[in-house]
Design an enzyme around this catalytic site. Structure first.
Site, PDB file in Angstrom:
ATOM      1  N   ASP A   1     -15.188   5.773   1.763  1.00 42.10           N
ATOM      2  CA  ASP A   1     -14.452   6.803   2.495  1.00 42.10           C
ATOM      3  C   ASP A   1     -15.467   7.756   3.117  1.00 42.10           C
ATOM      4  O   ASP A   1     -16.586   7.880   2.607  1.00 42.10           O
ATOM      5  CB  ASP A   1     -13.496   7.566   1.557  1.00 42.10           C
ATOM      6  CG  ASP A   1     -12.335   8.192   2.314  1.00 42.10           C
ATOM      7  OD1 ASP A   1     -11.217   7.642   2.262  1.00 42.10           O
ATOM      8  OD2 ASP A   1     -12.559   9.236   2.973  1.00 42.10           O
TER       9      ASP A   1
ATOM     10  N   LYS B   1     -13.612  12.703  -2.257  1.00 36.01           N
ATOM     11  CA  LYS B   1     -12.682  11.651  -2.687  1.00 36.01           C
ATOM     12  C   LYS B   1     -13.444  10.539  -3.415  1.00 36.01           C
ATOM     13  O   LYS B   1     -13.014  10.033  -4.453  1.00 36.01           O
ATOM     14  CB  LYS B   1     -11.978  11.087  -1.447  1.00 36.01           C
ATOM     15  CG  LYS B   1     -10.609  10.552  -1.709  1.00 36.01           C
ATOM     16  CD  LYS B   1      -9.860  10.274  -0.438  1.00 36.01           C
ATOM     17  CE  LYS B   1      -8.860  11.368  -0.093  1.00 36.01           C
ATOM     18  NZ  LYS B   1      -7.999  11.059   1.021  1.00 36.01           N
TER      19      LYS B   1
ATOM     20  N   ALA C   1      22.434   9.792   2.022  1.00 36.00           N
ATOM     21  CA  ALA C   1      22.499  10.866   3.014  1.00 36.00           C
ATOM     22  C   ALA C   1      21.930  12.151   2.419  1.00 36.00           C
ATOM     23  O   ALA C   1      21.932  12.330   1.203  1.00 36.00           O
ATOM     24  CB  ALA C   1      23.945  11.077   3.439  1.00 36.00           C
TER      25      ALA C   1
ATOM     26  N   GLY D   1      11.143  11.899   5.717  1.00 36.25           N
ATOM     27  CA  GLY D   1       9.884  12.538   6.107  1.00 36.25           C
ATOM     28  C   GLY D   1       8.749  11.667   5.635  1.00 36.25           C
ATOM     29  O   GLY D   1       8.894  10.459   5.468  1.00 36.25           O
TER      30      GLY D   1
ATOM     31  N   CYS E   1       4.716   8.374   7.104  1.00 40.17           N
ATOM     32  CA  CYS E   1       4.951   7.079   7.753  1.00 40.17           C
ATOM     33  C   CYS E   1       6.147   7.068   8.702  1.00 40.17           C
ATOM     34  O   CYS E   1       5.964   7.006   9.913  1.00 40.17           O
ATOM     35  CB  CYS E   1       5.100   5.995   6.696  1.00 40.17           C
ATOM     36  SG  CYS E   1       3.557   5.678   5.818  1.00 40.17           S
TER      37      CYS E   1
HETATM   38  N1  LIG Z   1       0.838   5.934   2.534  1.00 37.34           N
HETATM   39  C1  LIG Z   1       1.616   4.872   2.578  1.00 37.34           C
HETATM   40  O1  LIG Z   1       2.573   4.756   1.820  1.00 37.34           O
HETATM   41  C2  LIG Z   1       1.372   3.772   3.576  1.00 37.34           C
HETATM   42  C3  LIG Z   1       2.063   2.555   3.434  1.00 37.34           C
HETATM   43  C4  LIG Z   1       1.869   1.549   4.396  1.00 37.34           C
HETATM   44  C5  LIG Z   1       1.022   1.766   5.464  1.00 37.34           C
HETATM   45  N2  LIG Z   1       0.379   2.968   5.570  1.00 37.34           N
HETATM   46  C6  LIG Z   1      -0.560   3.149   6.693  1.00 37.34           C
HETATM   47  O2  LIG Z   1      -1.862   3.086   6.122  1.00 37.34           O
HETATM   48  C7  LIG Z   1      -2.766   3.936   6.815  1.00 37.34           C
HETATM   49  C8  LIG Z   1      -3.402   4.909   5.841  1.00 37.34           C
HETATM   50  O3  LIG Z   1      -2.399   5.746   5.334  1.00 37.34           O
HETATM   51  P1  LIG Z   1      -2.654   6.682   4.055  1.00 37.34           P
HETATM   52  O4  LIG Z   1      -1.325   7.263   3.713  1.00 37.34           O
HETATM   53  O5  LIG Z   1      -3.405   5.932   3.035  1.00 37.34           O
HETATM   54  O6  LIG Z   1      -3.590   7.807   4.706  1.00 37.34           O
HETATM   55  P2  LIG Z   1      -4.573   8.822   3.949  1.00 37.34           P
HETATM   56  O7  LIG Z   1      -4.793   9.940   4.890  1.00 37.34           O
HETATM   57  O8  LIG Z   1      -4.065   9.084   2.579  1.00 37.34           O
HETATM   58  O9  LIG Z   1      -5.925   7.986   3.786  1.00 37.34           O
HETATM   59  C9  LIG Z   1      -6.775   7.666   4.833  1.00 37.34           C
HETATM   60  C10 LIG Z   1      -8.218   7.748   4.321  1.00 37.34           C
HETATM   61  O10 LIG Z   1      -9.095   7.252   5.327  1.00 37.34           O
HETATM   62  C11 LIG Z   1     -10.266   8.056   5.346  1.00 37.34           C
HETATM   63  N3  LIG Z   1     -10.930   7.905   6.656  1.00 37.34           N
HETATM   64  C12 LIG Z   1     -10.618   8.465   7.856  1.00 37.34           C
HETATM   65  N4  LIG Z   1     -11.437   8.042   8.813  1.00 37.34           N
HETATM   66  C13 LIG Z   1     -12.291   7.188   8.225  1.00 37.34           C
HETATM   67  C14 LIG Z   1     -13.390   6.418   8.701  1.00 37.34           C
HETATM   68  N5  LIG Z   1     -13.740   6.427   9.983  1.00 37.34           N
HETATM   69  N6  LIG Z   1     -14.076   5.672   7.827  1.00 37.34           N
HETATM   70  C15 LIG Z   1     -13.737   5.636   6.512  1.00 37.34           C
HETATM   71  N7  LIG Z   1     -12.709   6.334   6.000  1.00 37.34           N
HETATM   72  C16 LIG Z   1     -11.996   7.100   6.846  1.00 37.34           C
HETATM   73  C17 LIG Z   1      -9.764   9.457   5.069  1.00 37.34           C
HETATM   74  O11 LIG Z   1     -10.797  10.297   4.596  1.00 37.34           O
HETATM   75  C18 LIG Z   1      -8.677   9.179   4.017  1.00 37.34           C
HETATM   76  O12 LIG Z   1      -9.181   9.236   2.709  1.00 37.34           O
HETATM   77  C19 LIG Z   1      -1.938   4.562   7.934  1.00 37.34           C
HETATM   78  O13 LIG Z   1      -2.045   3.768   9.072  1.00 37.34           O
HETATM   79  C20 LIG Z   1      -0.517   4.491   7.393  1.00 37.34           C
HETATM   80  O14 LIG Z   1       0.442   4.519   8.430  1.00 37.34           O
HETATM   81  C21 LIG Z   1       0.511   3.963   4.657  1.00 37.34           C
HETATM   82  O1  LIG Z   2      18.348   6.349   1.503  1.00 35.79           O
HETATM   83  C1  LIG Z   2      17.335   7.022   1.738  1.00 35.79           C
HETATM   84  C2  LIG Z   2      16.030   6.527   1.506  1.00 35.79           C
HETATM   85  C3  LIG Z   2      14.942   7.332   1.815  1.00 35.79           C
HETATM   86  N1  LIG Z   2      15.137   8.581   2.318  1.00 35.79           N
HETATM   87  C4  LIG Z   2      13.961   9.413   2.673  1.00 35.79           C
HETATM   88  O2  LIG Z   2      13.113   8.648   3.520  1.00 35.79           O
HETATM   89  C5  LIG Z   2      11.763   9.028   3.362  1.00 35.79           C
HETATM   90  C6  LIG Z   2      10.878   7.827   3.175  1.00 35.79           C
HETATM   91  O3  LIG Z   2      11.159   7.167   1.964  1.00 35.79           O
HETATM   92  P1  LIG Z   2      10.450   5.799   1.577  1.00 35.79           P
HETATM   93  O4  LIG Z   2      10.628   4.842   2.679  1.00 35.79           O
HETATM   94  O5  LIG Z   2      10.906   5.411   0.242  1.00 35.79           O
HETATM   95  O6  LIG Z   2       8.930   6.287   1.469  1.00 35.79           O
HETATM   96  P2  LIG Z   2       7.530   5.863   2.059  1.00 35.79           P
HETATM   97  O7  LIG Z   2       6.624   5.822   0.882  1.00 35.79           O
HETATM   98  O8  LIG Z   2       7.229   6.729   3.227  1.00 35.79           O
HETATM   99  O9  LIG Z   2       7.656   4.340   2.573  1.00 35.79           O
HETATM  100  C7  LIG Z   2       7.984   3.968   3.918  1.00 35.79           C
HETATM  101  O10 LIG Z   2       6.846   4.027   4.756  1.00 35.79           O
HETATM  102  C8  LIG Z   2       5.741   3.205   4.312  1.00 35.79           C
HETATM  103  C9  LIG Z   2       4.592   3.457   5.259  1.00 35.79           C
HETATM  104  O11 LIG Z   2       4.713   2.757   6.447  1.00 35.79           O
HETATM  105  C10 LIG Z   2       6.184   1.753   4.282  1.00 35.79           C
HETATM  106  O12 LIG Z   2       5.094   0.942   3.860  1.00 35.79           O
HETATM  107  C11 LIG Z   2       7.378   1.593   3.353  1.00 35.79           C
HETATM  108  O13 LIG Z   2       7.827   0.250   3.370  1.00 35.79           O
HETATM  109  C12 LIG Z   2       8.496   2.536   3.848  1.00 35.79           C
HETATM  110  O14 LIG Z   2       9.605   2.468   2.944  1.00 35.79           O
HETATM  111  C13 LIG Z   2      11.750  10.012   2.183  1.00 35.79           C
HETATM  112  O15 LIG Z   2      11.648  11.318   2.710  1.00 35.79           O
HETATM  113  C14 LIG Z   2      13.074   9.775   1.493  1.00 35.79           C
HETATM  114  O16 LIG Z   2      13.547  10.921   0.832  1.00 35.79           O
HETATM  115  C15 LIG Z   2      16.420   9.073   2.548  1.00 35.79           C
HETATM  116  O17 LIG Z   2      16.600  10.189   3.025  1.00 35.79           O
HETATM  117  N2  LIG Z   2      17.496   8.261   2.234  1.00 35.79           N
END
Ligand SMILES: NC(=O)c1ccc[n+]([C@@H]2O[C@H](COP(=O)([O-])OP(=O)(O)OC[C@H]3O[C@@H](n4cnc5c(N)ncnc54)[C@H](O)[C@@H]3O)[C@@H](O)[C@H]2O)c1
Ligand SMILES: O=c1ccn([C@@H]2O[C@H](COP(=O)(O)OP(=O)(O)O[C@H]3O[C@H](CO)[C@@H](O)[C@H](O)[C@H]3O)[C@@H](O)[C@H]2O)c(=O)[nH]1
Length: 446
Positions: A32, A37, A263, A268, A271
């Protein structure tokens, strides 16, 4: 010989992915650009709250007593390039300031740092959520920069994990999707994911564009489902119906299903909101914006839920916020996470505070992150303390422990016994029996 994996970006996605890959038996090196971190991870600690991840790190991080030592962390790009056969890119792709489009600068700079150091065969695998067309563009960039030339390939392997369930979703995902240009990348990724695939996880092989679009489509569908039920909540409020009963009843139809029909104040997080906006922006660039105009409505229904909660609270406060105290239960965007990115709860709390009320927030895990983002709100160490002296209590994140609160105890410290359930998970009867005026969203008579 077992493949050696690196994970670039160790946030919510990357830290979990790195630990899960070590659990699958691989040697893993995480990188990172945030040295704090990396220090935390090296000590075997999780830089955020994600259930089960601390155990996984303790089991694998090098230097921890009794660990396998398969998992290490660094800030050195050279070390990563020298070590890895497969490099997973897991950096953030946030919404651009003042625009709907995705900010690709973190992905671009990760590729620009790594590719010039790739002097031997390797596979770069993007996991971040990106606009369609990014993989093809980045593959060309890697080919231009990597000294090993054709021996370095790129694949896109979008991630579908949910926060709060990240460990289980990574070890036992619903499906694995890989976007590839040729058989070698597919073969390597089949090797990486051999265990979950042997356990029955479907492995979908697609071209780059389709793999990128699967991720955009999945999050658009989930967002649409939530906004659909919230639109029904608006109609229920107007007509005197109960959206919770309605959701249960339509959900009995297998074609509709019961999940993602809760509902309340809407979705939020880091993602869904930014992903549907980035998808609309990209479709616009491609001349396909008409196909996604419905997502504009999905977004505005969702944002309306937040302002509706502000209005319900104003009503509960007798029409004006000045001189009123409001308790907010919940700060994170969902339970079992400390993530406050685009949190509906904090957005509502912030709006009410700006309009003159004194707002006190309590959250089981999100207090530190919330205080950093909204330093002007007040924070209480317990739900009871947040409710002390409040004229209205808002339940905005559906933590299990809020369902277990004793309404009678809270009634003893509140200034007015008015509770608004923004997540429809509290038991109205229990609160009413303790003397509270109870209001839910989309349930006028509940
Ligand atoms: N959080 C989730 O639930 C989730 C699920 C599926 C997909 N995603 C996707 O995954 C990606 C990461 O999301 P996240 O929630 O883990 O974000 P995050 O902000 O928690 O983590 C990203 C990390 O990347 C590091 N970083 C930034 N630029 C960098 C670089 N040039 N080289 C090395 N490290 C670097 C940051 O310091 C940070 O620690 C996003 O595209 C997001 O949409 C997230
Ligand atoms: O019936 C529902 C279900 C969820 N939420 C809200 O929706 C948001 C997202 O919830 P959830 O999808 O469970 O959380 P994330 O961890 O953001 O996951 C979503 O976003 C990720 C990042 O892309 C994907 O990988 C996952 O598949 C996708 O579910 C939250 O604010 C929840 O409170 C509602 O209001 N009603």
């Amino acid at each position: 010989m077992t493949l050696k994996l690196t994970v670039i970006g160790t946030g919510y996605l990357g830290a979990t992915h790195a630990a899960a890959m070590a659990e699958l038996g691989f040697e893993v090196l995480g990188l990172d650009i945030d040295p704090a971190k990396i220090e935390t991870l090296r000590a075997g600690r999780v830089p955020m709250y994600e259930p089960g991840l601390d155990e996984l790190l303790a089991r694998h991080v090098e230097g921890i007593d009794g660990s396998t030592g398969r998992l290490r962390f660094t800030t050195s790009w050279q070390e990563v390039a020298d070590f890895g056969d497969v490099h997973f890119v897991c950096v953030n792709t946030p919404q651009k300031h003042g625009e709907y489009a995705c900010d690709m600068s973190y992905v671009d700079s990760a590729i620009d740092a790594l590719a010039p150091l790739l002097t031997r065969p390797a596979l770069v695998v993007g996991k971040s959520t990106v606009p369609v067309g990014s993989a093809a563009r980045l593959a060309a960039r890697v080919a231009e920069l990597a000294p090993a030339g054709d021996a370095v390939d790129l694949a896109w392997n979008p991630e579908f994990l949910r926060e709060g369930f990240a460990v289980q979703d990574t070890l036992r995902p619903d499906r694995i999707v890989v976007g590839v240009r040729g058989g070698t990348a597919e073969k390597l990724l089949r090797e990486v994911y051999a265990k979950p695939v042997a356990d029955g996880t479907p492995f979908v092989v697609a071209d780059y564009a389709t793999a990128e679009l699967v991720k955009n489509a999945a999050n658009s569908f989930l967002s649409t489902k939530i906004s659909f039920i919230n639109a029904m909540a608006e109609v229920c409020e107007a007509a005197g119906g109960d959206v919770v009963k309605l959701a249960e009843a339509i959900g009995h139809d297998d074609r509709i299903g019961r999940k993602f029909l809760r509902a309340g104040i809407g979705f939020g997080g880091g993602c869904l909101p930014k992903d549907i906006r980035a998808f609309m922006a990209r479709a616009g660039e491609l001349g396909a914006d008409q196909a996604l105009t419905f997502l504009r409505e999905v977004d505005s229904i969702n944002m309306r839920r937040r302002s509706h909660m502000v209005e319900l609270t104003r009503e509960a406060c007798g029409g004006a916020f000045l001189g009123k105290r409001v308790a907010v239960l919940g700060a994170t965007f969902k339970p079992d996470s400390d993530d406050v990115r685009d949190s509906p709860a904090l957005n509502v709390a912030g709006q009410i505070h700006l309009q003159g009320a004194q707002v006190t927030v309590f959250d089981p895990k999100g207090m530190e992150n919330a205080a950093r983002l909204f330093p002007t709100l007040a924070y209480a160490p317990t739900a009871l303390e947040a409710v002390r002296g409040a004229h209205a209590v808002l339940h905005l994140t559906e933590w299990k422990q809020f369902r277990e609160l004793d309404p009678a105890e809270l009634a003893g410290v509140a200034a007015e016994r008015v509770v608004l359930d923004g997540r429809n998970t509290l038991d109205p009867q229990l609160w009413r029996e303790a003397g509270w005026t109870f209001r839910a969203m989309g349930r006028p008579n509940a």
